[in-house]
Scaffold this motif. Structure first.
Motif, PDB file in Angstrom:
ATOM      1  N   ILE A 147       0.820  -1.176   0.030  1.00  0.00           N
ATOM      2  CA  ILE A 147       0.165  -0.044   0.103  1.00  0.00           C
ATOM      3  C   ILE A 147       0.957   1.277  -0.025  1.00  0.00           C
ATOM      4  CG2 ILE A 147      -1.657   1.492   1.406  1.00  0.00           C
ATOM      5  CD1 ILE A 147      -2.998  -1.190   2.062  1.00  0.00           C
ATOM      6  N   VAL A 148       1.992   1.396   0.687  1.00  0.00           N
ATOM      7  CA  VAL A 148       2.715   2.381   1.040  1.00  0.00           C
ATOM      8  C   VAL A 148       3.459   2.602  -0.310  1.00  0.00           C
ATOM      9  CG1 VAL A 148       4.753   3.362   1.849  1.00  0.00           C
ATOM     10  CG2 VAL A 148       2.985   2.255   3.577  1.00  0.00           C
ATOM     11  N   GLY A 149       3.888   1.546  -1.116  1.00  0.00           N
ATOM     12  CA  GLY A 149       4.694   1.466  -2.200  1.00  0.00           C
ATOM     13  C   GLY A 149       3.857   2.085  -3.245  1.00  0.00           C
ATOM     14  N   VAL A 150       2.513   1.736  -3.323  1.00  0.00           N
ATOM     15  CA  VAL A 150       1.629   2.273  -4.524  1.00  0.00           C
ATOM     16  C   VAL A 150       1.133   3.651  -4.260  1.00  0.00           C
ATOM     17  CG1 VAL A 150      -0.613   1.877  -5.446  1.00  0.00           C
ATOM     18  CG2 VAL A 150       0.602  -0.108  -5.140  1.00  0.00           C
ATOM     19  N   VAL A 151       0.905   4.036  -3.046  1.00  0.00           N
ATOM     20  CA  VAL A 151       0.601   5.397  -2.705  1.00  0.00           C
ATOM     21  C   VAL A 151       1.838   6.208  -2.964  1.00  0.00           C
ATOM     22  CG1 VAL A 151      -0.167   6.935  -0.840  1.00  0.00           C
ATOM     23  CG2 VAL A 151      -1.139   4.723  -0.882  1.00  0.00           C
ATOM     24  N   ILE A 152       2.922   5.942  -2.700  1.00  0.00           N
ATOM     25  CA  ILE A 152       3.876   6.880  -2.788  1.00  0.00           C
ATOM     26  C   ILE A 152       4.218   7.118  -4.268  1.00  0.00           C
ATOM     27  CG2 ILE A 152       5.196   6.773  -0.525  1.00  0.00           C
ATOM     28  CD1 ILE A 152       7.074   4.832  -1.590  1.00  0.00           C
ATOM     29  N   GLY A 153       4.129   5.951  -5.188  1.00  0.00           N
ATOM     30  CA  GLY A 153       4.368   5.862  -6.549  1.00  0.00           C
ATOM     31  C   GLY A 153       3.448   6.843  -7.205  1.00  0.00           C
ATOM     32  N   ALA A 154       1.918   6.614  -6.785  1.00  0.00           N
ATOM     33  CA  ALA A 154       1.108   7.498  -7.478  1.00  0.00           C
ATOM     34  C   ALA A 154       1.070   8.730  -7.130  1.00  0.00           C
ATOM     35  CB  ALA A 154      -0.349   6.727  -6.871  1.00  0.00           C
TER      36      ALA A 154
END
Lengths: 298, 228
Positions: A278-285
């Protein structure tokens, strides 16, 4: 959004990842680094939490009773205590049990206690465990308002210290994790900015032929998400393997006089995978959104 | 219809590029926009594409005042205007076919329509046989025809060409002019900014000349310069 449009975005997102493979690798590496640190903090925090909860649950309250109460009164008192909010369990310890416990504890010196059986000076008592140790003073107040109680004893100061320490630890971890999140978002934003720069011609054409802002942005956002996801998967694997070995090593080790054990691997791994992805996807987006917003002005 | 009503444009640095421009272009017209570099031709094109806002005045395209459009309406306004540039602006890693199809993909046209429409437009510009080639395998003229195909594939009612022959040798330029005439004969309004005096002189179309931000000449079947 139409399905074929979704396919178009994903295709374009991956295409640009491949095209800028060096940049993408750099972005993924920085995400891995950030997520590793975040993951390590997460592990530390929840393990401290775990240890603290264990310690907290060991905090007990002794309630000493006046001498010579009848069984009936003691029973009513027990139900009364049980009904107080925040009381997890109540155990009655009669003066006789208390004495034999004392004898056990004193071991070979227990001969000193001989002769006390006849005129036991120890009081009857209730041993209370608390569901939330921060309620201790409230519970103590309620208990002492019950009649026939001699004294309520618990480790007031030690408890306050422990609660304060875990609070400080939790808050500082939150701050550090937030700082790390900002750093990785910044790094992703910069990577996407370079991709945007490399593809400015394409973006220009899209705008001239009438692509909507969102249509132009989506492939870059997907690229950011993919970068975040890959970073999350890699860091999860590294942390998972590392934790698996560490928890095996630390198991049942004594540090000082405290027995330390980590949260078992299978209890931590699921929440860690979910958190990091979740953290990875959110920081990516978020990272790509930031640079895309600045860059794509019609 | 394209109409500029008392349009002025002043940049932040105080440079007045357009001063009180009034210009009406009817549907189906072919208009050359001439004038020296910096006279204001590009500014007019940018205003029509809504890349820029006029300082004062209104701009009508179709029957709408485009200066009133909100930001999110701009893409839909642009779908009605095809644009080609001097430097073609093709995507090098896409084939001729893909470059043209791209213009349809990004406005979310159905794939069936893309497969039907792209070959039609490629045959119109005479590139059917080169659909699978990449831009660097084509001559400049062919590349410009690809960009014309891309501009026309969504059937806009207006085509804006900004120096389309600027990078081409005379033969290729005439090729492009032929294609532009054909597009115009099919009913598309064509506005072409150019420096190519020989082309303007031979085409005998309407010529609008701008100097220092003012329209200095507007004549039917004109030449590049007023003496011609």
């Amino acid at each position: 959004m139409k399905l074929r449009t979704g396919k178009f975005f994903i295709r374009e997102g991956f295409r640009s990842l491949k095209r800028n493979s060096t940049m993408s690798a750099a972005a993924i590496t920085s995400v891995i680094a950030a997520l590793l640190v975040i993951g390590i903090f997460f592990i530390i925090v929840i393990n401290i939490d775990y240890a603290a909860t264990k310690l907290e649950s060991q905090i007990e309250m002794m309630v000493y009773l006046e001498d010579g109460l009848s069984e009936n009164i003691i029973d009513t008192m027990e139900t009364e205590i049980r009904s107080i909010n925040g009381v997890k369990s109540v155990e009655f310890i009669s003066k006789d049990t208390a004495l034999s416990n004392l004898e056990k504890n004193w071991g070979e010196n227990s001969y000193l206690l001989e002769g006390l059986e006849g005129d036991n000076p120890l009081p009857d008592a209730f041993l209370i465990t608390l569901s939330d140790p921060s309620d201790a003073s409230g519970v103590a107040l309620s208990v002492s308002s019950i009649s026939n109680i001699e004294k309520v004893v618990y480790g007031k100061e030690e408890l306050a210290k422990l609660l304060n320490a875990t609070y400080v630890m939790r808050m500082s971890s939150v701050v550090i994790i937030l700082i790390l999140l900002f750093i990785s978002i910044f790094i992703i934003a910069n990577t996407i900015k370079l991709t945007l720069y490399a593809r400015r011609r394409e973006i220009g054409i899209m705008k001239y032929v009438g692509a909507t802002d969102w249509f132009v942005r989506m492939p870059f956002i997907i690229e950011g998400i993919v970068v975040g996801m890959i970073g999350a998967v890699v860091s999860t694997v590294i942390l998972g393997v590392g934790y698996y070995y560490c928890s095996g090593l630390v198991k049942n080790q004594m540090i000082g006089f405290m027995s330390i054990s980590l949260i078992p691997f299978n209890q931590i791994i699921v929440s860690m995978v979910i958190l990091l992805i979740i953290v990875g996807v959110v920081i990516g987006a978020v990272g790509s959104l930031i640079s895309v917003r600045k860059f794509i002005k019609v | 219809m394209i109409q500029l009503r008392s349009v002025s444009k002043e940049f932040a640095d105080g440079n007045k590029v357009l001063r009180n421009i009034n210009l009406t272009i009817n549907n189906g017209e072919f208009v050359f926009l001439v004038g020296s570099s910096g006279a204001g031709k590009s500014t007019i094109i940018k205003l029509l594409l809504k890349e820029m806002e006029p300082t004062t005045g209104t701009i009508i395209v179709g029957d709408k005042d485009i200066t009133k459009y909100k930001r999110r309406e701009i893409p839909f306004h642009r779908r009605n205007i095809g644009v080609v540039f001097q430097d073609f602006r093709l995507l090098q890693e896409k084939t001729v076919y893909e470059n043209v199809a791209f213009a349809m993909e990004v406005i979310e046209a159905p794939p069936k329509e893309i497969r039907r429409q792209v070959p039609i437009i490629l045959s119109m510009v005479g590139l059917s046989k080169k659909a699978g080639l990449y831009p660097q395998q084509l001559s400049g003229g062919e590349q410009q025809r690809v960009s014309l195909a891309r501009a026309m594939v969504n059937s806009p009612s207006i085509l804006i060409a900004d120096e389309p022959t600027g990078n081409l040798d005379p033969d290729m330029s005439w090729d492009i002019m032929k294609t532009l005439s054909e597009i115009n004969q099919r009913g598309t309004t064509v506005l072409m900014a150019t420096h190519a005096s020989d082309i303007v002189d031979k085409m005998k179309k309407r010529v609008v000349e701008i100097e220092n931000g003012i329209i200095t000449r507007d004549e039917m079947k004109g030449g590049y310069s007023s003496e011609a």
